[in-house]
Design a protein around this motif. Structure first.
Motif, mmCIF file in Angstrom:
data_model
loop_
_atom_site.group_PDB
_atom_site.id
_atom_site.type_symbol
_atom_site.label_atom_id
_atom_site.label_comp_id
_atom_site.label_asym_id
_atom_site.label_seq_id
_atom_site.Cartn_x
_atom_site.Cartn_y
_atom_site.Cartn_z
ATOM 1 N N VAL A 60 113.946 -98.791 -40.121
ATOM 2 C CA VAL A 60 113.311 -100.064 -40.459
ATOM 3 C C VAL A 60 113.423 -100.942 -39.225
ATOM 4 C CG1 VAL A 60 113.309 -102.082 -41.954
ATOM 5 C CG2 VAL A 60 113.972 -99.854 -42.883
ATOM 6 N N VAL A 61 112.285 -101.386 -38.702
ATOM 7 C CA VAL A 61 112.291 -102.205 -37.503
ATOM 8 C C VAL A 61 111.595 -103.531 -37.779
ATOM 9 C CG1 VAL A 61 112.308 -100.189 -35.987
ATOM 10 C CG2 VAL A 61 110.133 -101.239 -36.603
ATOM 11 N N ILE A 62 111.904 -104.519 -36.956
ATOM 12 C CA ILE A 62 111.297 -105.834 -37.090
ATOM 13 C C ILE A 62 110.719 -106.266 -35.754
ATOM 14 C CG2 ILE A 62 112.666 -106.664 -39.039
ATOM 15 C CD1 ILE A 62 114.566 -107.960 -37.115
ATOM 16 N N LYS A 63 109.711 -107.124 -35.819
ATOM 17 C CA LYS A 63 109.111 -107.710 -34.631
ATOM 18 C C LYS A 63 109.213 -109.217 -34.730
ATOM 19 C CE LYS A 63 105.612 -106.326 -32.464
ATOM 20 N NZ LYS A 63 104.234 -106.032 -31.991
ATOM 21 N N TYR A 64 109.551 -109.843 -33.592
ATOM 22 C CA TYR A 64 109.639 -111.296 -33.530
ATOM 23 C C TYR A 64 108.349 -111.872 -32.970
ATOM 24 C CZ TYR A 64 114.603 -110.929 -34.553
ATOM 25 O OH TYR A 64 115.809 -110.660 -35.161
ATOM 26 N N GLU A 65 108.038 -113.067 -33.389
ATOM 27 C CA GLU A 65 106.834 -113.755 -32.936
ATOM 28 C C GLU A 65 106.855 -113.900 -31.417
ATOM 29 O OE1 GLU A 65 103.171 -115.072 -33.628
ATOM 30 O OE2 GLU A 65 104.555 -114.633 -35.278
ATOM 31 N N GLY A 66 105.767 -113.473 -30.756
ATOM 32 C CA GLY A 66 105.663 -113.608 -29.314
ATOM 33 C C GLY A 66 106.410 -112.562 -28.524
ATOM 34 N N GLY A 103 115.481 -116.240 -35.949
ATOM 35 C CA GLY A 103 114.217 -116.544 -35.297
ATOM 36 C C GLY A 103 113.033 -116.249 -36.192
ATOM 37 N N GLU A 104 111.841 -116.304 -35.607
ATOM 38 C CA GLU A 104 110.603 -116.103 -36.348
ATOM 39 C C GLU A 104 110.221 -114.628 -36.326
ATOM 40 O OE1 GLU A 104 107.492 -118.691 -35.111
ATOM 41 O OE2 GLU A 104 108.756 -120.476 -35.156
ATOM 42 N N VAL A 105 110.305 -113.992 -37.493
ATOM 43 C CA VAL A 105 109.979 -112.578 -37.623
ATOM 44 C C VAL A 105 108.536 -112.447 -38.083
ATOM 45 C CG1 VAL A 105 110.502 -110.420 -38.813
ATOM 46 C CG2 VAL A 105 112.353 -111.949 -38.124
ATOM 47 N N SER A 106 107.729 -111.704 -37.326
ATOM 48 C CA SER A 106 106.313 -111.559 -37.676
ATOM 49 C C SER A 106 106.048 -110.347 -38.557
ATOM 50 C CB SER A 106 105.459 -111.456 -36.406
ATOM 51 O OG SER A 106 105.853 -110.334 -35.629
ATOM 52 N N GLN A 107 106.771 -109.245 -38.326
ATOM 53 C CA GLN A 107 106.518 -108.027 -39.090
ATOM 54 C C GLN A 107 107.809 -107.271 -39.363
ATOM 55 O OE1 GLN A 107 103.778 -105.560 -36.914
ATOM 56 N NE2 GLN A 107 101.966 -106.456 -37.878
ATOM 57 N N ILE A 108 107.774 -106.514 -40.438
ATOM 58 C CA ILE A 108 108.798 -105.504 -40.700
ATOM 59 C C ILE A 108 108.052 -104.188 -40.863
ATOM 60 C CG2 ILE A 108 108.783 -105.856 -43.211
ATOM 61 C CD1 ILE A 108 111.806 -105.333 -43.144
ATOM 62 N N ARG A 109 108.626 -103.087 -40.361
ATOM 63 C CA ARG A 109 107.920 -101.811 -40.394
ATOM 64 C C ARG A 109 108.843 -100.700 -40.879
ATOM 65 N NH1 ARG A 109 104.138 -101.601 -34.931
ATOM 66 N NH2 ARG A 109 103.368 -103.741 -35.046
ATOM 67 N N LEU A 110 108.294 -99.837 -41.700
ATOM 68 C CA LEU A 110 108.978 -98.619 -42.101
ATOM 69 C C LEU A 110 108.524 -97.497 -41.181
ATOM 70 C CD1 LEU A 110 108.707 -98.634 -46.013
ATOM 71 C CD2 LEU A 110 110.656 -99.306 -44.608
ATOM 72 N N GLN A 133 104.066 -92.504 -38.489
ATOM 73 C CA GLN A 133 105.274 -92.043 -37.808
ATOM 74 C C GLN A 133 105.458 -92.724 -36.464
ATOM 75 O OE1 GLN A 133 102.972 -90.063 -39.107
ATOM 76 N NE2 GLN A 133 103.891 -88.502 -40.415
ATOM 77 N N GLN A 134 104.340 -93.060 -35.784
ATOM 78 C CA GLN A 134 104.446 -93.649 -34.455
ATOM 79 C C GLN A 134 104.722 -95.159 -34.519
ATOM 80 O OE1 GLN A 134 101.704 -91.666 -35.338
ATOM 81 N NE2 GLN A 134 102.736 -89.860 -34.517
ATOM 82 N N SER A 135 103.904 -95.892 -35.250
ATOM 83 C CA SER A 135 104.034 -97.358 -35.240
ATOM 84 C C SER A 135 104.633 -97.924 -36.516
ATOM 85 C CB SER A 135 102.657 -97.997 -35.013
ATOM 86 O OG SER A 135 101.760 -97.644 -36.053
ATOM 87 N N GLY A 136 104.743 -97.092 -37.551
ATOM 88 C CA GLY A 136 105.374 -97.558 -38.789
ATOM 89 C C GLY A 136 104.392 -98.188 -39.757
ATOM 90 N N LEU A 137 104.800 -98.224 -41.021
ATOM 91 C CA LEU A 137 104.017 -98.902 -42.040
ATOM 92 C C LEU A 137 104.254 -100.396 -41.888
ATOM 93 C CD1 LEU A 137 104.811 -96.587 -45.095
ATOM 94 C CD2 LEU A 137 102.973 -96.393 -43.419
ATOM 95 N N LYS A 138 103.211 -101.122 -41.558
ATOM 96 C CA LYS A 138 103.355 -102.519 -41.157
ATOM 97 C C LYS A 138 103.261 -103.446 -42.366
ATOM 98 C CE LYS A 138 100.985 -101.319 -36.864
ATOM 99 N NZ LYS A 138 99.810 -101.562 -36.016
ATOM 100 N N ILE A 139 104.250 -104.344 -42.472
ATOM 101 C CA ILE A 139 104.226 -105.386 -43.501
ATOM 102 C C ILE A 139 104.392 -106.726 -42.798
ATOM 103 C CG2 ILE A 139 105.245 -106.239 -45.629
ATOM 104 C CD1 ILE A 139 106.381 -102.874 -44.618
ATOM 105 N N ASN A 140 103.391 -107.574 -42.902
ATOM 106 C CA ASN A 140 103.468 -108.884 -42.260
ATOM 107 C C ASN A 140 104.430 -109.795 -43.014
ATOM 108 O OD1 ASN A 140 101.592 -108.291 -40.222
ATOM 109 N ND2 ASN A 140 99.879 -108.776 -41.562
ATOM 110 N N LEU A 141 105.290 -110.478 -42.263
ATOM 111 C CA LEU A 141 106.261 -111.395 -42.857
ATOM 112 C C LEU A 141 105.964 -112.842 -42.500
ATOM 113 C CD1 LEU A 141 109.684 -109.562 -42.385
ATOM 114 C CD2 LEU A 141 108.216 -109.608 -44.388
ATOM 115 N N VAL A 176 100.030 -99.964 -49.586
ATOM 116 C CA VAL A 176 99.924 -101.350 -50.044
ATOM 117 C C VAL A 176 101.340 -101.768 -50.423
ATOM 118 C CG1 VAL A 176 98.953 -102.932 -51.741
ATOM 119 C CG2 VAL A 176 97.566 -101.027 -50.872
ATOM 120 N N ILE A 177 101.947 -102.593 -49.580
ATOM 121 C CA ILE A 177 103.342 -102.987 -49.763
ATOM 122 C C ILE A 177 103.440 -104.507 -49.732
ATOM 123 C CG2 ILE A 177 105.714 -102.763 -48.895
ATOM 124 C CD1 ILE A 177 104.848 -100.244 -47.437
#
Length: 268
Positions: A60-66, A103-110, A133-141, A176-177
């Protein structure tokens, strides 16, 4: 062409190094977050008309804004989960109380592995998961995580909408998550006097199940993080060797994602 003397060359290189250093500092300050939060991630499911839907969760990974980089939330309980077992109040704990930058989290990915299958009428069929498998299932936060707060994210996987039957008899995963954030803790902060005396401050919940302690700093301030909502008793214990009584404050209320500031405690 005009030749540069040694002093000019050194000055030029020093200027370039200084500029690069300042640029790095600026970039770091833009992407840095103040303080740390904690995150738990649960996986649940809405029922679907299949015998089983097995998802191979690897991370499970997260992305921060910017920030283009991705960051793992920490220790993830990787494995194959049958989504159809995660109904009726059942859930899978993918991550529990992991420390991450605030901080500001933009996405969480499985991030998925390769062992994804769907079982239909007793037959196990590979579940195609293009790019997952490469970029993950993207869920916008698009959520801001505050310093010192524990957040629980519930990832609700809608199986009926996420599995697409193809004309060749195969099945495709188009997830659809829905992600919901629950801020599950708050903070107590305050100070003691005189500030020259180090004091142990302990918060105890009304039911006695939560006990959190911290020492005062050089300015007599203290902060107690990660407190579930409820009523607390604060116990102030002065440093050993001082002939001072323990101080107690009762009925200190804590709300989720809020900081409760209490009155100054003075030792006589």
């Amino acid at each position: 062409m005009k030749k540069m003397n040694l002093k000019s060359v050194l000055a030029l290189f020093m200027g370039i190094a200084l500029f690069a250093s300042c640029s790095d500092d600026d970039n770091n300050s833009d992407n840095s977050a103040e303080g740390t939060s904690r995150m738990s991630v649960k996986l649940v499911d809405a029922p679907g008309d299949y015998d089983a839907v097995n998802i191979d969760v690897q991370d499970v990974v997260i992305k921060y804004e910017g920030d283009e980089a991705e960051y793992s939330v920490g220790e993830v309980d990787a494995g194959i989960y049958d989504l159809l077992e995660l109904t009726g109040g059942q859930s899978a704990d993918l991550a529990i109380n992991e420390e991450i930058p605030a901080g500001e989290v933009s996405q969480i990915r499985l991030i998925l592995g390769t062992e994804n299958t769907v079982v239909v009428d007793g037959e196990t069929i590979d579940l195609q998961t293009p790019s997952a498998q490469q970029s993950g299932l993207k869920i916008n936060l698009n959520e801001t995580l505050e310093d010192g707060i524990l957040y629980e994210y519930v990832l609700d996987f809608d199986v009926e909408e996420s599995i697409v039957e193809q004309g060749n008899g195969g099945y495709l995963l188009k997830p659809v998550i829905r992600a919901s954030k629950l801020a599950v803790t708050g903070i107590i902060t305050g100070s003691v006097a005189p500030i020259t005396m180090q004091t142990l401050v302990t918060a105890t919940s009304a039911d006695g199940n939560v006990v959190v302690s911290a020492y005062t700093d050089a300015n007599g301030n203290y902060t107690l993080y990660g407190l579930p909502e409820g009523s607390y008793t604060l116990t102030f214990t002065p440093e050993i060797g001082l002939d001072l009584d323990i101080q107690i404050l009762e009925n200190i209320e804590v709300d989720v994602e809020q900081t409760t500031t209490v009155e100054v405690v003075t030792f006589q």
